[in-house]
Write a protein that holds these residues in place. Structure first.
Motif, PDB file in Angstrom:
ATOM      1  N   ASP A 730      58.311  70.602  79.386  1.00 22.22           N
ATOM      2  CA  ASP A 730      59.532  71.651  79.711  1.00 22.22           C
ATOM      3  C   ASP A 730      59.923  71.997  78.524  1.00 22.22           C
ATOM      4  OD1 ASP A 730      60.860  73.289  80.924  1.00 22.22           O
ATOM      5  OD2 ASP A 730      62.171  71.745  82.077  1.00 22.22           O
ATOM      6  N   LEU A 731      59.633  73.233  78.110  1.00 22.30           N
ATOM      7  CA  LEU A 731      60.224  74.117  76.957  1.00 22.30           C
ATOM      8  C   LEU A 731      61.214  74.929  77.483  1.00 22.30           C
ATOM      9  CD1 LEU A 731      56.774  74.581  74.788  1.00 22.30           C
ATOM     10  CD2 LEU A 731      58.367  72.461  74.866  1.00 22.30           C
ATOM     11  N   THR A 732      61.818  75.090  78.466  1.00 22.30           N
ATOM     12  CA  THR A 732      62.747  75.910  79.109  1.00 22.30           C
ATOM     13  C   THR A 732      63.924  75.803  78.080  1.00 22.30           C
ATOM     14  OG1 THR A 732      61.670  75.805  81.360  1.00 22.30           O
ATOM     15  CG2 THR A 732      64.000  76.985  80.864  1.00 22.30           C
ATOM     16  N   GLY A 733      64.381  74.785  77.983  1.00 30.66           N
ATOM     17  CA  GLY A 733      65.811  74.477  77.082  1.00 30.66           C
ATOM     18  C   GLY A 733      65.698  74.910  75.632  1.00 30.66           C
ATOM     19  N   LEU A 734      64.282  74.756  74.985  1.00 33.23           N
ATOM     20  CA  LEU A 734      64.127  74.798  73.741  1.00 33.23           C
ATOM     21  C   LEU A 734      63.850  76.430  73.448  1.00 33.23           C
ATOM     22  CD1 LEU A 734      63.338  74.074  71.023  1.00 33.23           C
ATOM     23  CD2 LEU A 734      60.820  74.184  71.864  1.00 33.23           C
ATOM     24  N   GLU A 735      63.468  77.142  74.332  1.00 30.51           N
ATOM     25  CA  GLU A 735      63.373  78.738  74.412  1.00 30.51           C
ATOM     26  C   GLU A 735      64.599  79.129  74.411  1.00 30.51           C
ATOM     27  OE1 GLU A 735      60.826  80.315  77.483  1.00 30.51           O
ATOM     28  OE2 GLU A 735      58.986  79.107  76.940  1.00 30.51           O
ATOM     29  N   GLU A 736      65.632  78.783  75.224  1.00 31.34           N
ATOM     30  CA  GLU A 736      66.772  79.228  75.202  1.00 31.34           C
ATOM     31  C   GLU A 736      67.569  78.874  73.969  1.00 31.34           C
ATOM     32  OE1 GLU A 736      69.030  77.399  78.373  1.00 31.34           O
ATOM     33  OE2 GLU A 736      67.809  78.386  79.977  1.00 31.34           O
ATOM     34  N   VAL A 737      67.302  77.869  73.504  1.00 34.16           N
ATOM     35  CA  VAL A 737      67.971  77.680  72.119  1.00 34.16           C
ATOM     36  C   VAL A 737      67.322  78.466  70.974  1.00 34.16           C
ATOM     37  CG1 VAL A 737      68.204  75.895  70.224  1.00 34.16           C
ATOM     38  CG2 VAL A 737      68.809  75.201  72.342  1.00 34.16           C
ATOM     39  N   PHE A 738      66.006  78.603  70.990  1.00 30.86           N
ATOM     40  CA  PHE A 738      65.301  79.477  70.133  1.00 30.86           C
ATOM     41  C   PHE A 738      65.671  80.854  69.992  1.00 30.86           C
ATOM     42  CE2 PHE A 738      61.776  82.360  69.145  1.00 30.86           C
ATOM     43  CZ  PHE A 738      61.332  81.855  67.656  1.00 30.86           C
ATOM     44  N   TYR A 739      65.976  81.557  71.203  1.00 34.16           N
ATOM     45  CA  TYR A 739      66.438  82.889  71.222  1.00 34.16           C
ATOM     46  C   TYR A 739      67.929  82.820  70.773  1.00 34.16           C
ATOM     47  CZ  TYR A 739      61.758  84.214  72.772  1.00 34.16           C
ATOM     48  OH  TYR A 739      60.538  84.503  72.828  1.00 34.16           O
ATOM     49  N   PRO A 766      56.242  77.083  65.853  1.00 29.87           N
ATOM     50  CA  PRO A 766      56.647  75.961  65.201  1.00 29.87           C
ATOM     51  C   PRO A 766      57.747  75.169  65.855  1.00 29.87           C
ATOM     52  CG  PRO A 766      56.654  77.798  63.792  1.00 29.87           C
ATOM     53  CD  PRO A 766      56.414  78.460  65.233  1.00 29.87           C
ATOM     54  N   ALA A 767      58.503  75.786  66.709  1.00 28.86           N
ATOM     55  CA  ALA A 767      59.749  75.107  67.115  1.00 28.86           C
ATOM     56  C   ALA A 767      59.097  74.487  68.545  1.00 28.86           C
ATOM     57  CB  ALA A 767      60.574  76.219  67.842  1.00 28.86           C
ATOM     58  N   ALA A 768      58.171  74.801  69.192  1.00 24.97           N
ATOM     59  CA  ALA A 768      57.525  74.149  70.102  1.00 24.97           C
ATOM     60  C   ALA A 768      56.841  72.968  69.847  1.00 24.97           C
ATOM     61  CB  ALA A 768      56.665  74.905  70.989  1.00 24.97           C
ATOM     62  N   ALA A 769      56.238  73.117  68.480  1.00 28.92           N
ATOM     63  CA  ALA A 769      55.334  72.026  67.807  1.00 28.92           C
ATOM     64  C   ALA A 769      55.984  70.976  67.529  1.00 28.92           C
ATOM     65  CB  ALA A 769      54.471  72.477  66.755  1.00 28.92           C
ATOM     66  N   LEU A 770      57.273  71.080  66.782  1.00 28.87           N
ATOM     67  CA  LEU A 770      58.106  69.965  66.343  1.00 28.87           C
ATOM     68  C   LEU A 770      59.083  69.417  67.631  1.00 28.87           C
ATOM     69  CD1 LEU A 770      58.962  68.902  63.475  1.00 28.87           C
ATOM     70  CD2 LEU A 770      57.501  70.847  63.499  1.00 28.87           C
ATOM     71  N   PHE A 771      59.375  70.331  68.401  1.00 30.42           N
ATOM     72  CA  PHE A 771      60.098  69.721  69.600  1.00 30.42           C
ATOM     73  C   PHE A 771      59.086  68.640  70.294  1.00 30.42           C
ATOM     74  CE2 PHE A 771      60.698  69.994  74.346  1.00 30.42           C
ATOM     75  CZ  PHE A 771      61.991  69.501  74.360  1.00 30.42           C
ATOM     76  N   MET A 772      57.691  69.114  70.498  1.00 27.64           N
ATOM     77  CA  MET A 772      56.915  68.134  71.297  1.00 27.64           C
ATOM     78  C   MET A 772      56.618  66.952  70.369  1.00 27.64           C
ATOM     79  SD  MET A 772      53.949  70.439  72.837  1.00 27.64           S
ATOM     80  CE  MET A 772      52.937  69.058  73.282  1.00 27.64           C
ATOM     81  N   TRP A 773      56.626  67.047  69.157  1.00 25.42           N
ATOM     82  CA  TRP A 773      56.513  65.917  68.270  1.00 25.42           C
ATOM     83  C   TRP A 773      57.588  65.080  68.103  1.00 25.42           C
ATOM     84  CZ3 TRP A 773      52.625  63.338  66.455  1.00 25.42           C
ATOM     85  CH2 TRP A 773      52.880  62.514  65.220  1.00 25.42           C
ATOM     86  N   ALA A 774      58.731  65.479  68.183  1.00 23.65           N
ATOM     87  CA  ALA A 774      59.895  64.637  67.958  1.00 23.65           C
ATOM     88  C   ALA A 774      60.093  64.132  69.462  1.00 23.65           C
ATOM     89  CB  ALA A 774      61.174  65.524  67.759  1.00 23.65           C
ATOM     90  N   LYS A 775      59.567  64.601  70.688  1.00 22.64           N
ATOM     91  CA  LYS A 775      59.887  63.872  71.803  1.00 22.64           C
ATOM     92  C   LYS A 775      58.679  62.837  72.132  1.00 22.64           C
ATOM     93  CE  LYS A 775      61.698  65.432  75.438  1.00 22.64           C
ATOM     94  NZ  LYS A 775      63.103  64.888  75.981  1.00 22.64           N
TER      95      LYS A 775
END
Length: 836
Positions: A730-739, A766-775
């Motif tokens: 679920d990348l919803t929260g990340l998308e909000e932070v990114f924008y 890149p944001a999605a990639a690092l978020f997934m990797w950190a998770k």
């Protein structure tokens, strides 16, 4: 000699430059002195560190590369040049001396690197003269010029150790399509047979299809293995493996290779099942490029050095600093990709690649094999073979990180003195004459056009900035004035604009209000033109009238019953006689806030040197053609000038003005509190990241989200990547932070663009990639979701870790954010990306 002189060693690859460094280190250690060995690549630093630990003992050696920090108080430190430069920044700021008595700069020709040469030059400018210098390089054609500059700025005598003879002689060969190998040529040029072939239909047409496996067989036949093939792309390197057949060899040799690989896999089990393992074991070939995992490249290098491989297919990155020479180097093209386009090889490029040909102590001759093809020019290769390497040129340029860090310890005038000591300024005296003459003519013409100017006519950037800023402030004042007038009208008129009120529109028609309401910071009346033809039984068609379209309000208000029919209302409107209407006298009122904003805008305009300047109309009026032409010519020279001595100072002032405008530097040219902590962000884009921190866009994030939020600032290449199915992520929260981050930095990005500074494209993937990797996403799944090369993903993660470490350094001013950043580093540095 090294204790009394700075020394520049310029010699071909394999000539023993590392031995000279080793002897110097032994000498300094014997005197209880300290050594800093700087190299351009982390991988090379790691390799040198291992060699030094074996030679000088682990207790005497430490490493600092950003990724690794081991034994930092050891007398011998190995690290990247950027780390050394950062230590010099800190020493200048604290007023302390760097802990080194000898600095060894490996690959010193990087001084001429377009992207990173600035770091080498900064080190040489900032390094205290008491510290001896040992520079190691492949052949530098202008070594005496470099030493002349160093002697001038360091006031220390120096010596050049120059060797032009290769330790292993070189023979250039040409491969005919039928498998015949012949010498490329001699002193009289290309061999007649090769000339004839190149002039034939087959030779002119060329081919993009090369049988690499067939070439390996041919080289094996003539005992010319092992070989390094330099190819144009990663994909070509990987495809070349597929053309190579399994090698028939004795069982004991095959078993030995498998034992070597098995032992390596014990330490790096993530490489088990690597898609290129079969080619490595069966065909004895490997692919080596930036798209590979670091530890796969390490395995390939280890096997090449031990003689277990017959060939490596590589991009030209192998030529820079990685030490595994071969008997033969194979060139399939005479051009290279420079990051923007394909350009012809130059002498330095060629010698860097063929420098790997010929193993010292194993080969009497090294060979470079030219393979004909559509992108191959054997005549160019032959010409470059005997050409001198291109001279080292200054690549210094001003950036925001440099400006912030110099202001930590220097006034602008002291910075000017430092910049006048640059290699760029030294070279400008001779090579920059024509450009400097054009620039001086522009300055002379500016002084004649603006003889009594209030601004500095020696700085065309300042003139341009003032013109632009005044235009922006004038427009802002106009908008503020409109807003103030609107607010005053709203405050004064809205109580009158009730249903039934009659008013005069600026178009000359008389309207009656049916409804009045706010709408997105505007005030709107749904109104009807009383002289307009009726709409019959369908009712009235209203006009949306903005408050600022109202010319006057009348003292008349008609009754609008809720149940009134259109016919009845029509009769009411017909009864209104315009000559009987009287305009209400309404005095405008308003708050002080609007007037204060208007006053502030006017004060900022008045703070510019333009308002009382006799040349106001020349710069800001409609007739500014001559000045406009001069400034246009200045911009065309700007890129060339910013790499020259005088241009560096103008570039510094330009960056300084922007830092003042954005609140990182105050009016006395000192760093503000924000500027002080921003100086610790020694990154390519410190201002964008600092602005995101300053606007609190990184506050209250988890380590995983912070890693993702920072990653888009790391990726500096334009590469669109289409993310595949997200599945359970679920990348919803990340998308909000990114924008949210994008919104927070948009004002400064926009201002940078207006002032002529570039900003990188900030991409989401890149944001999605690092978020997934950190998770905790598994490596294979991450690469399925973000389809990029393993090496690119590794680079993104490692560089993100570097950026997070920079934020972790802000523990004094941003303790919570720094702690989260440190946690994020721990999350993303794991197999297979990061293993000692």
């Amino acid at each position: 000699m090294i204790k009394d002189y700075d020394v520049l060693v310029s010699a071909p690859t394999g000539s023993g430059k590392t031995w000279i460094a080793s002897q110097a280190i032994h000498s300094y250690l014997a005197g209880d002195l300290r050594i800093w060995y700087a190299s351009p690549l982390k991988a090379l630093s790691n390799s040198i560190y291992q060699e030094f630990c074996r030679e000088f003992g682990p207790s005497n050696c430490g490493i600092l590369t950003g990724d690794r920090k081991e034994n930092p108080n050891a007398p011998v430190i190995v690290g990247t040049t950027e780390i050394l430069r950062n230590q010099l920044y800190d020493s200048m700021h604290k007023g302390t001396d760097i802990r080194a008595d000898l600095v060894i700069l490996d690959e010193a020709h990087y001084l001429s690197d377009p992207d990173r040469g600035v770091v080498w030059e900064e080190v040489l400018i900032y390094l205290p003269s008491r510290v001896r210098l040992l520079l190691l390089s492949a052949t530098i054609s202008n070594a005496q010029e470099v030493c002349g500059w160093l002697k001038e700025i360091r006031e220390t005598p120096n010596r050049v150790v120059l060797a032009e003879e290769r330790p292993v002689s070189m023979e250039m060969l040409f491969l005919f399509p039928d498998g015949l190998i012949a010498p490329l040529g001699g002193k009289r040029g290309i061999s007649p047979g090769i000339k004839k072939f190149l002039g034939s239909k087959e030779g002119r047409r060329g081919s993009d299809r090369i049988d690499f496996g067939g070439i390996v067989k041919c080289l094996r036949k003539f005992d010319l293995l092992p070989a390094i093939f330099f190819l144009k792309s990663r994909a070509d390197c990987n495809r070349a493996l597929m053309t190579c057949s399994p090698v028939k060899e004795p069982p004991e040799a095959r078993d030995r290779i498998r034992r070597t690989v098995k032992m390596f896999l014990r330490d790096f089990p993530h490489l088990e099942g690597h898609r290129q393992m079969k080619a490595l074991l069966d065909s004895k070939v490997g692919s080596h490029h930036g798209g590979q995992l670091p530890y796969w490249k390490m395995l390939v290098e280890k096997m090449m050095n031990s003689g277990d491989l017959e060939a490596i297919f590589s991009t030209s990155t192998v030529a820079a600093g990685v030490n595994f020479p071969a008997r033969t180097v194979v060139l399939v093209q005479s051009d290279r990709y420079n990051g923007h386009e394909f350009v012809d090889l130059n002498s330095t490029d060629l010698h860097q690649m063929i420098g790997r040909a010929g193993r010292r102590g194993k080969d009497n001759i090294g060979f470079a094999l030219i393979v004909p093809g559509r992108h191959q020019n054997p005549k160019l290769i032959h010409k470059l073979m005997d050409s001198q390497a291109e001279p080292v040129l200054s690549r210094i340029h001003i950036n925001f990180s440099m400006t912030l860090n110099l202001l930590l310890s220097h006034t602008p005038l002291e910075v000017k003195d430092l910049l006048e000591r640059s290699f760029a300024a030294f070279q400008e005296r001779d090579s920059g004459v024509m450009v400097q003459k054009r620039w001086n003519r522009i300055l002379s013409d500016l002084r004649m056009t603006l003889p009594n100017a209030r601004c500095d006519t020696a700085d065309p950037y300042e003139i341009q900035d003032n013109i632009q800023k005044r235009s922006e402030l004038k427009e802002k004042a106009r908008r503020t004035d409109r807003d103030v007038r609107y607010e005053r009208m709203l405050s004064s008129y809205k109580d009158y604009l009730k249903p039934g009120r009659v008013f005069l529109h600026k178009n000359g028609n008389i309207y009656v209000v049916f409804k009045a309401y706010p709408d997105h910071e505007r005030f709107i009346c749904d109104a009807f033109n009383i002289k307009k033809k009726r709409a019959g039984k369908q009712g009235f068609r209203f006009k949306r009238v903005d408050l600022n379209q109202i010319k006057a309000i009348f003292d008349y208000r008609t009754d609008l019953p809720m149940d009134a029919s259109p016919e009845r209302l029509g009769r009411e409107f017909d009864a209104i006689r315009s000559e009987d209407l009287t305009v209400l006298k309404i005095s405008l009122s308003g708050t002080d806030t609007g007037f204060k904003a208007l006053d502030e805008a006017k004060q900022r305009i008045n703070s510019l040197p333009c308002e009382d300047c006799p040349h106001l109309k020349t710069c800001h009026g409609k007739k500014k053609g001559e000045l406009k032409g001069l400034l246009r010519e200045m911009r065309s020279l700007a890129m060339r000038m910013e790499g020259m001595g005088g241009g560096l100072w103008l570039g510094f002032r330009r960056h300084l003005r922007f830092l003042k405008e954005t609140g990182f530097v105050d009016e006395t040219d000192r760093l503000t509190p924000d500027g002080f902590w921003a100086s610790k962000l020694r990154l390519d884009q410190p201002l964008l990241i600092a602005e995101a921190i300053r606007s609190r866009a990184f506050d209250d994030l988890s380590p995983e989200v912070l890693a993702g939020g920072l990653a888009p600032f790391v990726w500096d290449r334009t590469m669109e990547v289409e993310l595949k199915s997200q599945e359970s992520f679920d990348l919803t929260g990340l998308e909000e932070v990114f924008y949210g981050i994008l919104d927070s930095i948009e004002p400064i990005r926009s201002l940078k663009a207006k002032r002529g500074f570039d900003s990188p494209q900030v991409m989401y993937w890149p944001a999605a990639a690092l978020f997934m990797w950190a998770k905790g996403a598994p490596w294979d799944r991450l690469l399925d979701f973000v389809p990029i090369d393993e090496g690119d993903m590794t680079s993104l993660i490692m560089r993100s870790a570097d950026h997070l470490r920079q934020i972790a350094n802000l523990s004094e001013t941003h303790p919570e954010l720094a702690a989260v950043a440190a946690n994020a580093v721990e999350l993303i540095l794991r197999e297979p990306v990061y293993i000692y």
